[in-house]
Design an enzyme around this catalytic site. Structure first.
Site, PDB file in Angstrom:
ATOM      1  N   ARG B 294     -24.772 -22.409  12.670  1.00 23.33           N
ATOM      2  CA  ARG B 294     -23.719 -23.430  12.723  1.00 23.33           C
ATOM      3  C   ARG B 294     -23.504 -23.955  14.137  1.00 23.33           C
ATOM      4  NH1 ARG B 294     -19.564 -21.253   7.915  1.00 23.33           N
ATOM      5  NH2 ARG B 294     -21.018 -21.914   6.304  1.00 23.33           N
ATOM      6  N   TYR B 434     -26.044 -29.628   6.225  1.00 20.45           N
ATOM      7  CA  TYR B 434     -26.600 -28.266   6.080  1.00 20.45           C
ATOM      8  C   TYR B 434     -25.844 -27.213   6.882  1.00 20.45           C
ATOM      9  CZ  TYR B 434     -30.123 -29.361   9.889  1.00 20.45           C
ATOM     10  OH  TYR B 434     -30.787 -29.703  11.022  1.00 20.45           O
ATOM     11  N   GLU B 435     -26.129 -25.976   6.567  1.00 22.35           N
ATOM     12  CA  GLU B 435     -25.363 -24.828   7.115  1.00 22.35           C
ATOM     13  C   GLU B 435     -23.883 -24.909   6.766  1.00 22.35           C
ATOM     14  OE1 GLU B 435     -27.055 -22.439   8.029  1.00 22.35           O
ATOM     15  OE2 GLU B 435     -28.943 -23.481   8.364  1.00 22.35           O
ATOM     16  N   GLY B 436     -23.590 -25.380   5.571  1.00 18.03           N
ATOM     17  CA  GLY B 436     -22.202 -25.536   5.157  1.00 18.03           C
ATOM     18  C   GLY B 436     -21.747 -26.947   5.435  1.00 18.03           C
ATOM     19  N   GLN B 441     -16.737 -26.401   6.335  1.00 17.29           N
ATOM     20  CA  GLN B 441     -16.332 -25.963   7.677  1.00 17.29           C
ATOM     21  C   GLN B 441     -14.809 -26.088   7.825  1.00 17.29           C
ATOM     22  OE1 GLN B 441     -18.637 -24.603   9.603  1.00 17.29           O
ATOM     23  NE2 GLN B 441     -20.271 -25.222   8.201  1.00 17.29           N
TER      24      GLN B 441
END
Lengths: 593, 593
Positions: B294, B434-436, B441
């Site tokens: 992140r 991506y990555e959440g 977030q």
């Protein structure tokens, strides 16, 4: 593949409940009874959803191909174009004299939104033709009108606008394309034009290029620019097509989006052209096209946002992911639909409140155009002229942002091309750029339109908001709190910004121009705030009158409350930026960036 | 084609003038003298600009191709990858024990920004490997570390993260991939994973997949998820490569951008895997990768904005269009450069003030990671954990917006692929997802991180701002007005939002969650405001100390003043949205959308 359904009910709501068009004294409006407009919208919606929309992804995937000077449009485009022509959709708001249906602009706009949502790249072939035909209508000789308009209204021949050259776009005074008079009324046009939408393709028998060029010996800069009609095939006296003219497509650009539209480099090599309008008055004639085109581009901002929103909404209802923190909503499923989550709703409500507000704004703008054109109403003309850069700049910026938000609902599926959401953002991106980049719209608004006719039109706008608040406030506390008060406050911010420009722009114009972009956006918000206040009022009236469709009207009020609470307060931020002046914006030397 | 130059001077400014890293009590920091870090940054910058950047457009144009199960990366990728490996850049901040150089995270981040600016799609092959290696380092057995880490640190073998399945991304509890224990310590992993970055390619001898799967009989949902090491080729006891494992790439996705990175559908068909960490504790292990990832994605937001900005700036200086309204600036040319126009400057200053602020924010975050990892500082760990969703969400949203603004400077040339500006926005778009996805977030920030350890870390953040203002205010009126006062005011807005959540989130969590996205953004603004106040202070000190490079430091102060005046006031808008609560956000039934 994305879906699209025609928002005919929402269009009808704006036309009749909000704008009350049949009660407006514009010639032609009295015929626009709800049943009549409904029939038009339903039929157009059918073509848009069933014929035009299925080609949207096809156009994006295949693009246009240039081979041996011939441009091939994507599979299915030509057949769909024929269907649009046969249905009479290409000349909807054009004069009957030239084969059109003479519908007011407000109907053309409502129909146009649906076609544009369905397939922006496709409908641009017709859109550019409409613009070129409008310029010929306004500035052509009778012979020119008779020669070109019937074919262009029918889209048997299409049209283009040729402004940009490799070294100049916004600053057309730098133009190099020249037009040499031949003594017989014709000119030889030579030069290169770029970014020519629909410049060459295989869907029409002829293409009528409107080309800006300089007649040698004329004034320097923009004052020496004239507009010419340069047909791909010379038209014989009997209307048949003659020789191929000296114009050709040199290249099709690879673009981020709108792949289905051929964006051409056009080479003019002693092409025969005829003056449209007066010598050296080309910009005036071109502006007939540009103003119409700018409203059409603002519409594209709405149209792409609407199409993207519809899909994001469906996805949010279908996709199961996570649980509602306040309690399970889908106990029989493995998870709840995305739409239960507050941040997904925030995202969807942003989109919904924008698209519905923007639709009302656009149609309101179209009624002013009808007032101006059909009633000779100079005030309406002035007001819509003021609002044109706002419609273009604000609706395309916001429309683009909304396609990005719609894409976000899909998570990773929004980034892959398979789901089609990437196309909406890639297509919507161009609208912020063409027909005058949005920074140029802001400059037009603050540098030109605000002060036009002594500031009369912006004063009229403020007066309009004020009298709306006066007439409709003080009767219902809930309405006042949710709508009237925020509208007053936002309008006050806008006035304060205008005041700041007046007080500080005199000593240094950069104090105004540094805030131009913020001003354009705050103006847009106030307009959408006004639209929502009007829509809520109309919805309230319908509910009070015992409408059987109360849920529809309640939804309007709720959506409006969202806009007023969550979006309209942006005016204060824009004002604070504007009031910080040019100081920090201009402080750096170019070398120190 | 776009250009890129390494911002080493700006990186040095943050490392030394602002963060003063050599005076920090973190093991390894005392060696980071300016000359030493300069040498590293110059060398990395050279590889980034000369080797990696020229492949950025190549990667976008060629993409990755899957043929007979083999994925071919774009021309030149493999050779460039070898150069990165040979230079030791792949293991810069990895332990020496496994072949790394044991540099602190702050150096890895500074170097990483440059590589990411140069070619995001390319550097992801190394980035994912780094994440996977970090997870093995944190959770692997000694044998696992010895088997995989030396090869992964060197990038002879690369790594992947396998989370998403077709029906679940955010909600991993719905996962279907299963891992059957074989009784010999190994598992048979079966299932399909999608969106696997660098999932298959031709640049490494082996690919080490970290795969989330469920062991049958384990707890339902997310609590039954375990993490497995599934190598493409089984590694023999002597370290040589053995049999091909039951894992294959089924498809490469067509994406909006990052075409140079292979985004794969990965099929696991009784593939042999080994547990990494504990049974059913897979999410904990995966979070080691995710938190690192992140921050790395936040960095991509900055990196793409920086690269796009550099090009927009050059274009604005080169392109001649129109005249400065306050007086001609380029009398010998046909027009003035774009950069004279106030709205172009507003656009450029937005970009410049964002990228420089974001760079400081990221590097500050990296020092906290070093504090936490190298000094066991739990407070630093808590604070960077709180800020991780802000870094990811705010920097990627803003970074994307800045690439769009950079593209806008080019007008029509920004929309065609030839100039390369479209690629920056298309590549940057993924980082918001991506990555959440950024909405996740925001949920992590408001729903989890704010209240972590009794709210200790957010209180520490406010205290940090407060003490900064106290220590540095009251000495210089100009500095107070431009920096301290706006920072105080923005921090007050942020506190008021936190207070609103506390007071209203208890009775209805939707009151907090409806404001989560706005909170994430206002938090980001306050962080950048703090960074600019620190940078301006550092610049002032350097000027006061008689620096020979006063123009550089003056530019920092001016750029900071822009951010404080034009961007930071956004906190008030976010606060007003938050304080409007869940009411309008949640009011509609899903059916009424």
């Amino acid at each position: 593949m994305p879906s699209y359904s025609a928002p005919t009910k929402d269009l009808q709501f704006v036309l009749h409940d909000v704008l009350n068009i049949t009660n407006t004294d514009v010639p032609g409006y009295s015929e626009l009874e709800p049943d009549f407009t409904s029939a038009i919208l339903e039929e157009a919606g059918k073509i848009a959803t069933e014929v035009v929309h299925p080609l949207n992804v096809v156009g994006d995937t295949e693009g246009c191909v240039l081979e041996n000077g011939v441009v091939r449009t994507p599979t299915g485009f030509k057949a769909a174009f024929e269907q649009m022509k046969e249905g009479g959709w290409t000349g909807l708001d054009m004069p009957e004299q030239y084969g059109g249906q003479n519908m007011p602009s407000v109907i053309g706009t409502a129909v146009g939104e649906m076609f544009s949502s369905a397939n922006q790249a496709f409908v641009m072939y017709q859109g550019l033709t409409h613009g070129a035909a409008s310029a010929i209508l306004a500035h052509g000789t009778d012979a020119q009108k008779d020669t070109y308009l019937p074919k262009m209204v029918a889209c048997d021949w299409t049209g283009t606008m040729n402004l940009t050259e490799p070294h100049c776009g916004t600053d057309l005074g730098l133009m190099r394309t020249k037009a040499d008079p031949q003594g017989d009324g014709s000119y030889k046009v030579t030069g290169q034009k770029i970014f020519i939408s629909s410049g060459e393709h295989d869907m029409a028998d002829n293409i009528i290029h409107l080309v800006l060029a300089k007649i040698p010996g004329g004034p320097d800069g923009i004052k020496g620019v004239s507009l010419f009609i340069v047909p791909k095939f010379i038209v014989n006296a009997d209307g048949t097509l003659g020789a191929r003219n000296g114009v050709s497509c040199g290249k099709i650009e690879e673009k981020m989006g709108i792949h289905g539209n051929s964006t051409c480099v056009m080479n003019y090599d002693e092409a025969t052209g005829w003056l449209l309008g007066e010598e050296h008055k080309g910009m005036r004639a071109m502006f007939t096209m540009m103003n119409e085109a700018r409203l059409g581009v603002g519409m594209q901002g709405l149209a792409q946002a609407e199409a993207a929103y519809q899909n994001a909404l469906e996805y949010a209802k279908d996709r199961l992911q996570g649980r509602d923190v306040t309690g399970v909503k889908n106990p029989d499923g493995p998870a709840d639909p995305l739409i239960v989550h507050p941040d997904i709703r925030r995202n969807l409500m942003d989109q919904k409140s924008f698209t519905e507000g923007a639709r009302a704004f656009l149609l309101w703008g179209a009624t002013m155009i009808d007032q101006a054109h059909r009633n000779g109403d100079k005030d309406a003309d002035g007001l819509v002229s003021l609002l044109t850069p706002v419609i273009k700049g604000f609706l395309t910026d916001q429309g683009y942002d909304m396609t990005v938000q719609a894409q976000q609902i899909y998570g990773g599926h929004g980034y892959i091309e398979e789901w089609g959401m990437s196309q909406y953002t890639r297509d919507a991106r161009i609208a912020m750029i063409y027909e005058g980049a949005n920074g140029v719209q802001a400059l037009d608004l603050v540098g030109r339109k605000l002060a036009q006719d002594g500031g009369k039109h912006v004063m009229a706008f403020f007066e309009l908001v004020k009298s709306f608040c006066k007439e409709n406030g003080g009767q219902d506390d809930a309405y006042d709190t949710a709508f009237i008060e925020p509208l007053k406050s936002a309008s006050k911010d806008l006035q304060a910004a205008g005041m700041y420009f007046m007080q500080n722009g005199m000593k240094n114009p950069n104090n105004a121009l540094s805030g131009s972009y913020d001003f354009m956006h705050m103006f847009g918000h106030v307009c959408l705030g006004l639209m929502w206040a009007r829509m809520a009022k109309a919805a309230k009236s319908a509910i009070d009158a015992g409408s059987s469709d109360a849920a529809f009207y309640e939804t309007k009020i709720t959506t409006g409350r969202y806009y007023m609470a969550r979006q309209l307060p942006a005016t204060a931020l824009h004002l604070s930026r504007i009031q910080s002046g040019a100081d920090t914006v201009m402080a750096l030397d170019a070398a120190n960036f």
